[in-house]
Design an enzyme around this catalytic site. Structure first.
Site, short mmCIF file in Angstrom:
data_model
loop_
_atom_site.label_atom_id
_atom_site.label_comp_id
_atom_site.label_asym_id
_atom_site.label_seq_id
_atom_site.Cartn_x
_atom_site.Cartn_y
_atom_site.Cartn_z
N ASP A 1 0.87 -1.18 0.00
CA ASP A 1 0.00 0.00 0.00
C ASP A 1 0.91 1.23 0.00
O ASP A 1 2.14 1.13 0.10
CB ASP A 1 -0.91 -0.01 1.23
N SER A 2 0.28 2.40 -0.06
CA SER A 2 1.07 3.63 -0.03
C SER A 2 1.46 4.00 1.40
O SER A 2 2.32 4.85 1.60
CB SER A 2 0.26 4.78 -0.63
N TYR B 1 -0.88 8.25 -2.96
CA TYR B 1 -0.94 7.74 -4.34
C TYR B 1 -2.10 8.36 -5.12
O TYR B 1 -2.09 8.39 -6.34
CB TYR B 1 -1.15 6.23 -4.32
N GLY B 2 -3.11 8.81 -4.38
CA GLY B 2 -4.34 9.27 -5.03
C GLY B 2 -4.17 10.42 -5.98
O GLY B 2 -5.01 10.65 -6.85
N CYS C 1 -4.24 -1.65 -2.17
CA CYS C 1 -4.32 -0.25 -2.54
C CYS C 1 -5.23 -0.15 -3.75
O CYS C 1 -4.90 -0.62 -4.84
CB CYS C 1 -2.93 0.28 -2.87
N THR D 1 -6.01 2.38 -5.43
CA THR D 1 -5.48 3.29 -6.46
C THR D 1 -4.57 2.52 -7.42
O THR D 1 -4.65 2.70 -8.64
CB THR D 1 -4.73 4.45 -5.78
N GLU E 1 -2.72 9.76 7.66
CA GLU E 1 -1.27 9.56 7.82
C GLU E 1 -0.69 10.55 8.84
O GLU E 1 0.27 10.24 9.53
CB GLU E 1 -0.56 9.72 6.46
N CYS F 1 -10.95 2.86 -0.52
CA CYS F 1 -9.55 3.17 -0.25
C CYS F 1 -9.22 2.48 1.07
O CYS F 1 -10.00 2.58 2.03
CB CYS F 1 -9.36 4.68 -0.12
N THR F 2 -8.10 1.79 1.10
CA THR F 2 -7.81 0.97 2.29
C THR F 2 -7.51 1.81 3.53
O THR F 2 -7.50 1.28 4.63
CB THR F 2 -6.62 0.03 2.03
N HIS F 3 -7.28 3.09 3.36
CA HIS F 3 -7.09 3.94 4.54
C HIS F 3 -8.43 4.24 5.24
O HIS F 3 -8.45 4.50 6.43
CB HIS F 3 -6.46 5.28 4.14
N1 DGL Z 1 -4.76 3.34 0.40
C1 DGL Z 1 -4.66 3.51 -1.00
C2 DGL Z 1 -5.92 3.17 -1.72
O1 DGL Z 1 -6.58 2.23 -1.32
C3 DGL Z 1 -3.97 4.77 -1.48
C4 DGL Z 1 -4.26 6.02 -0.76
C5 DGL Z 1 -3.31 7.16 -1.18
O2 DGL Z 1 -2.10 7.00 -0.96
O3 DGL Z 1 -3.79 8.16 -1.72
O4 DGL Z 1 -6.28 3.76 -2.70
#
Ligand code: DGL
Length: 251
Positions: free
Chosen positions: A9-10, A41-42, A72, A74, A150, A180-182
């Protein structure tokens, strides 16, 4: 059989996927990479995402990892094909398809998908969900959320930003997908604003994982491409866990 599973993931978000996997498959050697050097990453271009994804895959390939969960959305939305083509020997799981499968033939009418810019631009959820259910799909980019998670922003700040994003949809959607996994880190806040069923990737991907016997001891390696001490502190604050973290230098 020595089972090595890579999770990438990012940043922090994919650790929730990792924890869900560990619960269902404790007998495995997990290698986690959070590419914090390039997060979020978005907002990245496809070329950048491919470059970052390939670097992590190359490392996992060298470590003889057989299965990789791209935790991730993205990366999956933008470069999954390319990563699979570059590493046909490895089984690479698609977190978007797995997340959507939970809504197969659902009777939900209007589903709100929260995701990054780069995922929404590809209409990744829209395209996958259209094949499996008849609900109307609304995809909403929430670029402020990943940096807030983050940086472990205050509860008040998070609530304010979520309220801005979600206000227009109160009462008009009957399900939310956290694309998004976050975002599962914010699940309770989201539920407090819109009280509907919320779907995320964590359990879905863990249960979709192929089952086979493994005599591997449970091992965990967590890497960041940025600052190991910082990530260790972030995990403590955000996830309330005390995992050892090492710095990973990728080419
Ligand atoms: N957690 C990632 C996702 O599921 C990327 C989030 C990011 O870094 O913008 O898209």
């Amino acid at each position: 059989m020595n089972r090595k599973i890579g999770v990438v993931d990012s940043g922090l978000g994919g650790l929730l996927v990792l924890e869900a996997l560990q619960k269902v498959h404790p007998q495995a050697h997990y290698i986690y990479i959070g590419d914090q050097e390039h997060a979020p990453y978005g907002d990245c271009s496809k070329e950048e995402l491919l470059h970052y994804g390939l670097r992590m895959m190359q490392y996992l390939y060298q470590r003889q990892v057989q299965e990789v969960v791209i935790a991730c959305n993205t990366l999956c939305a933008n470069v999954l094909h390319e990563l699979r083509n570059a590493y046909p020997q490895m089984h690479i799981y698609d977190i978007i398809e797995t997340t959507c499968c939970q809504l197969k033939q659902t009777e939900k009418q209007r589903i709100l998908v929260l995701a990054t810019h780069a995922t929404v631009q590809k209409q990744a959820y829209q395209k996958t969900l259209k094949k499996i259910c008849s609900a109307e799909i609304i995809e909403l980019a929430c670029p402020k959320l990943v940096p807030m998670i983050e940086e472990n922003s205050s509860q008040e700040q998070v609530q304010k930003v979520l309220q801005e994003y979600l206000q227009p949809y109160i009462g008009s959607v009957d399900a939310i997908i956290l694309g998004c996994t976050h975002y599962p880190i914010l699940k309770n806040y989201i539920k407090n604003i819109i009280d509907v069923d919320i779907f995320d990737s964590n359990e879905a991907i863990a249960h979709q994982f192929s089952f086979y016997k493994s005599d591997t001891e449970n091992q965990l390696e967590i890497y960041t491409t940025k600052d190991a001490m910082h990530m260790h502190e972030q995990i403590k604050k955000v996830l309330k866990k005390d995992y050892p973290v090492s710095k990973l230098q990728l080419d």
